[in-house]
Design a protein around this motif. Structure first.
Motif, PDB file in Angstrom:
ATOM      1  N   LYS A 419      -7.586  17.740 -79.053  1.00 59.24           N
ATOM      2  CA  LYS A 419      -6.707  18.677 -78.120  1.00 59.24           C
ATOM      3  C   LYS A 419      -7.630  19.508 -77.077  1.00 59.24           C
ATOM      4  O   LYS A 419      -8.870  19.770 -77.266  1.00 59.24           O
ATOM      5  N   PHE A 420      -7.039  19.613 -75.800  1.00 60.20           N
ATOM      6  CA  PHE A 420      -7.729  20.070 -74.975  1.00 60.20           C
ATOM      7  C   PHE A 420      -6.756  21.386 -74.453  1.00 60.20           C
ATOM      8  O   PHE A 420      -5.828  21.357 -74.272  1.00 60.20           O
ATOM      9  N   TYR A 421      -7.716  22.485 -74.514  1.00 64.37           N
ATOM     10  CA  TYR A 421      -6.976  23.706 -74.341  1.00 64.37           C
ATOM     11  C   TYR A 421      -7.254  24.336 -73.084  1.00 64.37           C
ATOM     12  O   TYR A 421      -8.617  24.549 -72.742  1.00 64.37           O
ATOM     13  N   VAL A 422      -6.082  24.763 -72.269  1.00 68.60           N
ATOM     14  CA  VAL A 422      -6.428  25.476 -70.875  1.00 68.60           C
ATOM     15  C   VAL A 422      -5.586  26.824 -70.981  1.00 68.60           C
ATOM     16  O   VAL A 422      -4.748  27.061 -72.003  1.00 68.60           O
ATOM     17  N   PHE A 423      -5.875  27.385 -69.825  1.00 68.24           N
ATOM     18  CA  PHE A 423      -4.921  28.635 -69.801  1.00 68.24           C
ATOM     19  C   PHE A 423      -3.475  28.214 -69.734  1.00 68.24           C
ATOM     20  O   PHE A 423      -3.139  27.509 -69.049  1.00 68.24           O
ATOM     21  N   SER A 424      -2.609  29.273 -70.088  1.00 69.16           N
ATOM     22  CA  SER A 424      -1.121  28.667 -70.218  1.00 69.16           C
ATOM     23  C   SER A 424      -0.443  28.320 -68.540  1.00 69.16           C
ATOM     24  O   SER A 424       0.420  27.407 -68.725  1.00 69.16           O
ATOM     25  N   ASP A 425      -1.129  29.358 -67.709  1.00 66.81           N
ATOM     26  CA  ASP A 425      -0.321  28.902 -66.423  1.00 66.81           C
ATOM     27  C   ASP A 425      -1.002  27.630 -65.628  1.00 66.81           C
ATOM     28  O   ASP A 425      -0.676  27.266 -64.461  1.00 66.81           O
ATOM     29  N   TYR A 465     -11.144  41.230 -78.246  1.00 69.42           N
ATOM     30  CA  TYR A 465     -11.319  39.750 -77.597  1.00 69.42           C
ATOM     31  C   TYR A 465     -12.601  39.981 -76.714  1.00 69.42           C
ATOM     32  O   TYR A 465     -12.914  40.952 -76.270  1.00 69.42           O
ATOM     33  N   TYR A 466     -13.111  38.503 -76.558  1.00 73.69           N
ATOM     34  CA  TYR A 466     -14.164  38.302 -75.811  1.00 73.69           C
ATOM     35  C   TYR A 466     -13.943  36.940 -75.308  1.00 73.69           C
ATOM     36  O   TYR A 466     -13.596  36.048 -75.885  1.00 73.69           O
ATOM     37  N   ASN A 467     -14.634  36.755 -74.011  1.00 75.21           N
ATOM     38  CA  ASN A 467     -14.632  35.276 -73.501  1.00 75.21           C
ATOM     39  C   ASN A 467     -16.032  35.241 -72.719  1.00 75.21           C
ATOM     40  O   ASN A 467     -15.755  35.800 -71.400  1.00 75.21           O
ATOM     41  N   GLY A 468     -16.798  34.527 -72.943  1.00 76.79           N
ATOM     42  CA  GLY A 468     -18.123  34.382 -72.355  1.00 76.79           C
ATOM     43  C   GLY A 468     -17.895  33.187 -71.147  1.00 76.79           C
ATOM     44  O   GLY A 468     -18.801  33.096 -70.435  1.00 76.79           O
ATOM     45  N   MET A 469     -16.760  32.613 -71.302  1.00 84.97           N
ATOM     46  CA  MET A 469     -16.436  31.476 -70.356  1.00 84.97           C
ATOM     47  C   MET A 469     -15.775  31.746 -69.067  1.00 84.97           C
ATOM     48  O   MET A 469     -16.074  31.019 -67.925  1.00 84.97           O
ATOM     49  N   ALA A 470     -14.926  32.764 -68.869  1.00 85.43           N
ATOM     50  CA  ALA A 470     -14.098  32.943 -67.921  1.00 85.43           C
ATOM     51  C   ALA A 470     -13.320  34.251 -68.153  1.00 85.43           C
ATOM     52  O   ALA A 470     -13.371  34.901 -69.208  1.00 85.43           O
ATOM     53  N   SER A 471     -13.093  34.876 -66.797  1.00 89.16           N
ATOM     54  CA  SER A 471     -12.272  36.151 -66.769  1.00 89.16           C
ATOM     55  C   SER A 471     -10.847  35.754 -67.236  1.00 89.16           C
ATOM     56  O   SER A 471     -10.577  34.610 -67.063  1.00 89.16           O
ATOM     57  N   VAL A 472     -10.191  36.600 -67.875  1.00 86.74           N
ATOM     58  CA  VAL A 472      -8.834  36.365 -68.512  1.00 86.74           C
ATOM     59  C   VAL A 472      -7.907  37.490 -68.019  1.00 86.74           C
ATOM     60  O   VAL A 472      -8.292  38.842 -68.155  1.00 86.74           O
ATOM     61  N   LYS A 473      -6.702  36.877 -67.658  1.00 90.74           N
ATOM     62  CA  LYS A 473      -5.654  38.087 -67.237  1.00 90.74           C
ATOM     63  C   LYS A 473      -4.667  38.208 -68.448  1.00 90.74           C
ATOM     64  O   LYS A 473      -4.374  37.155 -69.262  1.00 90.74           O
ATOM     65  N   MET A 474      -4.482  39.454 -68.966  1.00 90.08           N
ATOM     66  CA  MET A 474      -3.468  39.776 -69.925  1.00 90.08           C
ATOM     67  C   MET A 474      -2.347  40.113 -69.463  1.00 90.08           C
ATOM     68  O   MET A 474      -2.232  40.980 -68.364  1.00 90.08           O
ATOM     69  N   PRO A 475      -1.356  40.158 -70.148  1.00 89.29           N
ATOM     70  CA  PRO A 475       0.126  40.604 -69.840  1.00 89.29           C
ATOM     71  C   PRO A 475       0.222  42.260 -69.459  1.00 89.29           C
ATOM     72  O   PRO A 475      -0.618  42.909 -69.707  1.00 89.29           O
ATOM     73  N   SER A 513       3.706  40.870 -80.682  1.00 89.22           N
ATOM     74  CA  SER A 513       3.090  40.317 -81.940  1.00 89.22           C
ATOM     75  C   SER A 513       2.111  39.179 -81.321  1.00 89.22           C
ATOM     76  O   SER A 513       1.025  38.915 -82.101  1.00 89.22           O
ATOM     77  N   THR A 514       2.087  38.536 -80.161  1.00 90.47           N
ATOM     78  CA  THR A 514       1.087  37.730 -79.724  1.00 90.47           C
ATOM     79  C   THR A 514       0.799  38.160 -78.181  1.00 90.47           C
ATOM     80  O   THR A 514       1.693  38.742 -77.373  1.00 90.47           O
ATOM     81  N   ILE A 515      -0.152  37.875 -77.628  1.00 89.50           N
ATOM     82  CA  ILE A 515      -0.834  38.045 -76.266  1.00 89.50           C
ATOM     83  C   ILE A 515      -0.974  36.472 -75.786  1.00 89.50           C
ATOM     84  O   ILE A 515      -1.841  35.907 -76.358  1.00 89.50           O
ATOM     85  N   VAL A 516      -0.380  36.278 -74.740  1.00 83.24           N
ATOM     86  CA  VAL A 516      -0.308  35.062 -73.918  1.00 83.24           C
ATOM     87  C   VAL A 516      -1.557  35.206 -72.888  1.00 83.24           C
ATOM     88  O   VAL A 516      -1.591  35.893 -72.155  1.00 83.24           O
ATOM     89  N   LEU A 517      -2.512  34.198 -72.872  1.00 80.39           N
ATOM     90  CA  LEU A 517      -3.667  34.263 -71.936  1.00 80.39           C
ATOM     91  C   LEU A 517      -3.624  33.474 -70.669  1.00 80.39           C
ATOM     92  O   LEU A 517      -3.013  32.422 -70.732  1.00 80.39           O
ATOM     93  N   GLU A 518      -3.761  34.113 -69.383  1.00 83.35           N
ATOM     94  CA  GLU A 518      -3.541  33.147 -68.159  1.00 83.35           C
ATOM     95  C   GLU A 518      -4.947  33.337 -67.567  1.00 83.35           C
ATOM     96  O   GLU A 518      -5.819  34.349 -67.589  1.00 83.35           O
ATOM     97  N   SER A 519      -5.079  32.657 -66.731  1.00 82.65           N
ATOM     98  CA  SER A 519      -6.173  32.543 -65.808  1.00 82.65           C
ATOM     99  C   SER A 519      -6.285  33.588 -64.810  1.00 82.65           C
ATOM    100  O   SER A 519      -5.147  34.094 -64.515  1.00 82.65           O
ATOM    101  N   ALA A 520      -7.475  34.453 -64.526  1.00 84.37           N
ATOM    102  CA  ALA A 520      -7.602  35.528 -63.611  1.00 84.37           C
ATOM    103  C   ALA A 520      -7.357  35.062 -62.377  1.00 84.37           C
ATOM    104  O   ALA A 520      -7.101  35.853 -61.609  1.00 84.37           O
ATOM    105  N   GLN A 521      -7.678  33.839 -62.125  1.00 77.71           N
ATOM    106  CA  GLN A 521      -7.747  33.327 -60.737  1.00 77.71           C
ATOM    107  C   GLN A 521      -7.941  34.076 -59.480  1.00 77.71           C
ATOM    108  O   GLN A 521      -7.574  34.415 -58.491  1.00 77.71           O
ATOM    109  N   GLY A 522      -9.120  34.593 -59.823  1.00 78.94           N
ATOM    110  CA  GLY A 522     -10.157  35.410 -58.913  1.00 78.94           C
ATOM    111  C   GLY A 522      -9.748  36.837 -58.777  1.00 78.94           C
ATOM    112  O   GLY A 522     -10.177  37.536 -57.828  1.00 78.94           O
TER     113      GLY A 522
END
Length: 643
Positions: A419-425, A465-475, A513-522
């Motif tokens: 499986k290849f996982y990418v930001f939901s958007d 939460y932590y991500n050393g690979m990319a900035s993440v947009k939260m809802p 109950s869940t948090i969907v992760l999206e790309s911060a896109q700059g």
């Protein structure tokens, strides 16, 4: 097949089955190839070369399963030498084709190309002293051939001559001047061979795959060793004759071959790369599964592709004085160039966040890798970069734009189940991206949503939460907190906005109950200065000089509790790393049902004393600005209901 036939299509007799007798009397090309090359069945009982045949294409009867040859006695070119059973010999005394029961007569001076290729049942054969040359592919694929004596008069052995003779354990080499390309490639049981002092060159891939070959001596006469000549061997000892002017084994560094121009041509499992080596040639350590660590000296300025392919590397260290390469020790076993290109990664690699390109075969053959995260700056991935990573199940790709892929072997020919996982958007854009849409479209999914689960159980509306690979947009309904240590206190502060910056560990609060992760896109994140939370990429080793506190639950109390030293920290989670001398006791930041947030030596600020102007949760956590969701708050020392 009469001489009047002028054309026979290639493979016209492919897979012929149970023909007892063929009289072949035409020069037209017609190859008796077929399943005999794979399943060893017999297909033709006897084949007679007619009197009018003057030429036969090399390999013309390859895999035909022919049990016996004869040549018409009136044929002036070929001879079956009936007293030697099933063979075809040319008028110039070259053995052209032999069967399982071949005996080579003393008149033969040359064994022709492909003459005994793929005769599976051939176990032994005597080459007469009259033979002076052995042709290309002459014994290739004879995988039951266990022994062979080459007469001293042989001066030439062609390419691929003994390719995949997997039962051959030893062989003598007469005074040949060259060992051809892939000559002994695939001879996996070949444990001993002596290169004669007459040899000048060793061809490309000459001994590739000779996994039982543990020692070899390079005589002084050898001036040329081809690419991958000893790839995937079992060499533990390499000795170069002290009189050799081109190569040097540098015995103090165990098993290596090095050129006079300081190129490391070959290294084995126990190689120490000596200072002075400037270039590590392609495939130099390929297949060295016992090579667990390597030190790259400062002198090395170039490492060719596939140099460490299919090794067992667990640790890579680059001399701190090296201006080209960097091992990035905090990311375990990697070699990275000064231009942020990852050229080698081992099974425990965490790809550093500043990597922009992953080179060819960087992880090839690392069967232990199960999960890998590709950081947001990576724009290209080389061919076969993850090929042969048979355990690789999950690939997290954080780039906003799908990295370019060099062909269809980047993740192996068959990535089924991976499986290849990418930001939901970004799911659809990846599925439509060049390369990805051809090979991996059905396996691209959104990064799984966060849930409020952590060590110790369900934590209500809270998680780290932590991500050393990319900035993440939260809802928009997620509140982000950083934490700082102030003496004996832990102070939580709300971070403005909805972006978790790359490399920042945070505490999250939400009613969902869940948090969907999206790309911060700059998008620009808030202020994380003074944040004491740390993050986990995969598994963080615990320093004995530190105490770790993780968000967890004990009874009805939530908080940061001291982590058992034997427990691993979970990926993408945050923790507090505290010097052992500072906070020895368990500290919590709030408790269910509490109105003042003080439990077991509360470590938050007290809003009634420390500040009379800001807004706080009832647990004592300071907000930036006014509340954005309804609830009970403290402002100016008073409880305030925000509806």
């Amino acid at each position: 097949v009469p001489s009047t036939v002028t054309s026979v299509a290639t493979n016209a007799f492919n897979q012929v089955n149970n023909i007892d007798y063929v009289y072949w009397n035409t020069n037209a090309v017609g190859l008796f190839t077929g399943p005999a090359a794979y399943n060893q069945e017999r297909h033709i009982g006897k084949l007679v070369i007619g009197k009018d045949v003057s030429s036969i294409e090399m390999g013309g009867f390859w895999g035909g399963g022919i049990s016996h040859f004869e040549v018409d006695e009136d044929n002036p070119v070929f001879d079956s030498r009936g007293d030697c059973d099933g063979i075809i010999i040319t008028a110039s005394n070259t053995l052209f084709k032999g069967c399982i029961n071949t005996r080579i007569p003393n008149s033969v001076t040359a064994i022709g190309d492909n003459s005994l290729e793929d005769i599976y049942d051939l176990e032994s054969i005597t080459i007469p002293n009259s033979v002076v040359s052995i042709g290309s592919s002459s014994f290739a694929g004879c995988n039951n051939l266990t022994s062979l004596i080459i007469p001293s008069g042989v001066t030439s052995i062609g390419d691929v001559a003994f390719y995949n003779c997997s039962s051959l354990t030893s062989i003598n080499l007469p005074d040949v001047t060259s060992i051809g390309n892939s000559c002994f490639s695939g001879c996996s049981r070949l444990a001993a061979i002596t290169i004669p002092e007459t040899a000048v060159s060793i061809g490309n891939n000459a001994f590739e795959g000779c996994s039982s070959l543990t020692a070899i001596v390079i005589p002084a006469s050898v001036t040329s060793i081809g690419n991958d000549a000893f790839k995937s061997t079992g060499l533990e000892s390499i000795v170069v004759d002290g009189e050799n002017d081109v190569y040097d084994s540098r015995n103090n560094c165990n098993a290596i071959i090095r050129t006079e121009t300081n190129e490391l041509l070959l290294g084995s499992d126990n190689t120490v790369i000596p200072e002075g080596v400037e270039r590590i040639k392609g495939y130099a350590f390929s297949g060295c599964s016992g090579l667990s660590s390597v030190f790259i000296p400062s002198s090395v300025t170039y490492i060719e592709d596939n140099a460490f392919e299919k090794t067992g590397l667990e640790s890579i260290v680059v001399d701190g004085e090296n201006n080209v390469y960097d091992s990035r020790n905090n990311c375990n076993a990697v070699i990275q160039t000064s231009t942020n290109t990852l050229i080698v990664g081992s099974q425990n690699t965490i790809i550093p966040s500043d990597v922009v390109s992953i080179k060819n075969a960087a992880f090839r053959g690392n069967a232990a890798i199960e999960t890998i995260s590709i950081p947001d700056r990576v724009s290209s991935i080389g061919w076969s970069a993850f090929r042969g990573c048979s355990s690789l199940a999950s690939v997290y790709v954080y780039s906003d734009d799908a990295p370019s892929l060099s062909g269809n072997t980047v993740f192996g020919e068959n990535a089924a189940g991976r499986k290849f996982y990418v930001f939901s958007d970004l799911v659809e854009s990846y599925r439509n991206a060049s390369g990805w849409n051809n090979y991996y479209v059905d396996d691209i999914e959104a990064i799984p949503a966060l849930t409020a689960n952590n060590a110790g159980g369900t934590l209500g509306n809270w998680c780290t939460y932590y991500n050393g690979m990319a900035s993440v947009k939260m809802p928009d309904d997620v509140i982000i907190y950083k934490a700082s240590i102030d003496g004996e206190r832990i102070v939580l502060t709300q971070v403005d906005g909805h972006i978790v910056s790359k490399g920042e560990a945070v505490l999250l609060n939400t009613n969902n109950s869940t948090i969907v992760l999206e790309s911060a896109q700059g998008m620009i994140a808030g202020d994380f200065d003074g944040n004491s939370l740390r993050g986990v990429d995969y598994t963080t080793a615990q320093d004995e000089n530190k105490t770790y506190y993780v968000l967890s639950k004990k009874g009805d109390d939530f908080g940061f509790y001291k982590l058992n030293q034997e427990v691993s920290l979970s990926p993408n989670k945050a923790y507090l790393e505290v010097d052992n001398r500072s906070l020895a006791q368990i500290r919590t930041f709030y408790s269910v049902g509490s109105t003042d947030g003080i439990v077991d030596g509360m470590v938050n600020i007290n809003p009634a004393i420390d500040d009379t102007d800001g807004w706080y949760t009832i647990y004592g956590t300071k907000l930036i600005g006014k509340p954005v969701i309804k609830g009970l708050y403290i402002h100016n020392g008073q409880k305030v209901v925000v509806e």
